[in-house]
Motif scaffolding. Structure first.
Motif, short mmCIF file in Angstrom:
data_model
loop_
_atom_site.label_atom_id
_atom_site.label_comp_id
_atom_site.label_asym_id
_atom_site.label_seq_id
_atom_site.Cartn_x
_atom_site.Cartn_y
_atom_site.Cartn_z
N GLY A 20 0.82 -1.22 -0.02
CA GLY A 20 -0.42 0.03 0.35
C GLY A 20 0.85 0.79 -0.15
O GLY A 20 0.04 2.97 -0.16
N CYS A 34 -0.51 6.90 0.98
CA CYS A 34 -1.01 5.33 0.88
C CYS A 34 -1.61 5.32 -0.42
O CYS A 34 -3.23 6.21 -0.12
N ASP A 79 -4.78 3.11 -0.03
CA ASP A 79 -5.43 2.40 0.47
C ASP A 79 -5.91 3.59 1.26
O ASP A 79 -5.88 4.83 1.72
#
Length: 271
Positions: free
Chosen positions: A110, A245, A247
């Protein structure tokens, strides 16, 4: 994982996609509506993405890819995920404005470890590997120079870029408050419709900072890694830590980015 080889694959793929885009913008561009928020997609987005997917998956068939138009390609949850923005600046291309780039990132768990941004118009490419700095190079060049933007404050206020996610509505109170604060205190606030281009400009030192609100997940990691490896500091809107990241929630992708010496002043504008 050989990140130098991965950078070569990503740079060559982005530059090939850029050549396709540059040639395509010289003719008639097919434009279609995308979603309910007034966004668009062009035939060039799709052609560029097809090329990028073929290049990346040929080199790394076991990796996952998340692309702007195709979404998830391959199984989710693997160690290595590529993020592909085949045409960052689609709305600009749709109206004939030559301000667009190609963006590619490679993430491990990620977190981006490689970022590439290519500008077909200027024939220039910027790339970064986590912990190893950021490079600037003419397209096709096997080497580049290190990016290190200077600190050059203006008495008239900072020159900033603003970016927001597609799902941010016109009536979003927080977005309106942030933009109003910037308009009142900054020298200029650019809204380029191409966030990765803004990140490249910040990494080069052309602008003083970027404020992002609920930024898009696909294009954020490549640009943020490029800027961070050039020496730019990135914080959450409250001044806390920020991680680039892909996510997490849209709220996790709101940030302030600037030269470390400029950060306190920029954060104060948003209080």
């Amino acid at each position: 994982m050989d990140l130098d080889h991965a950078r070569t694959v990503a740079v060559q793929a982005a530059e090939a996609a850029g050549a396709l885009l540059l040639e395509g913008t010289r003719g008639t561009v097919g434009v279609q509506a995308k979603g309910d928020a007034g966004d668009v997609v062009t035939d060039l987005d799709l052609a560029s993405e097809k090329l990028l997917l073929e290049r990346i998956l040929t080199a790394y068939p076991s990796h996952t890819v998340i692309a702007e138009e195709s979404g998830l390609v391959g199984a989710a949850g693997g160690e290595w995920t590529w993020l592909v923005d085949p045409l960052d600046g689609t709305n600009n291309v749709a109206i004939g404005l030559p301000a667009y780039v190609v963006g590619v990132a490679l993430c491990q768990g990620g977190r981006p470890v490689l970022g590439v941004v290519h500008d077909p118009v200027s024939a220039h490419t910027w790339s970064a590997i986590r912990g190893r700095g950021a490079l600037s190079a003419p397209a096709g060049s096997p080497s580049g120079v290190r990016l290190a933007p200077p600190y050059a404050p203006s008495p008239h206020g900072p020159l900033l870029a603003w970016t927001q996610g597609y799902d941010v509505s016109r009536g979003d109170v927080a977005a309106h408050a942030l933009k109003s604060a910037l308009e009142l205190n900054a020298r200029r606030v650019l809204q380029l419709w191409a966030p990765l281009l803004s990140w490249a400009m910040l990494a080069r030192g052309d602008i003083d900072g970027i404020v992002g609100y609920r930024a898009e997940a696909v294009d954020l990691p490549a640009g943020a890694l490029l800027a961070r490896e050039a020496g730019i500091e990135i914080r959450a809107l409250d001044g806390g830590p920020f991680e680039e990241c892909f996510d997490g929630t849209p709220e996790d992708r709101s940030f302030v980015a600037a030269h470390p010496r400029a950060m306190p002043r920029l954060l104060s504008l948003l209080e």
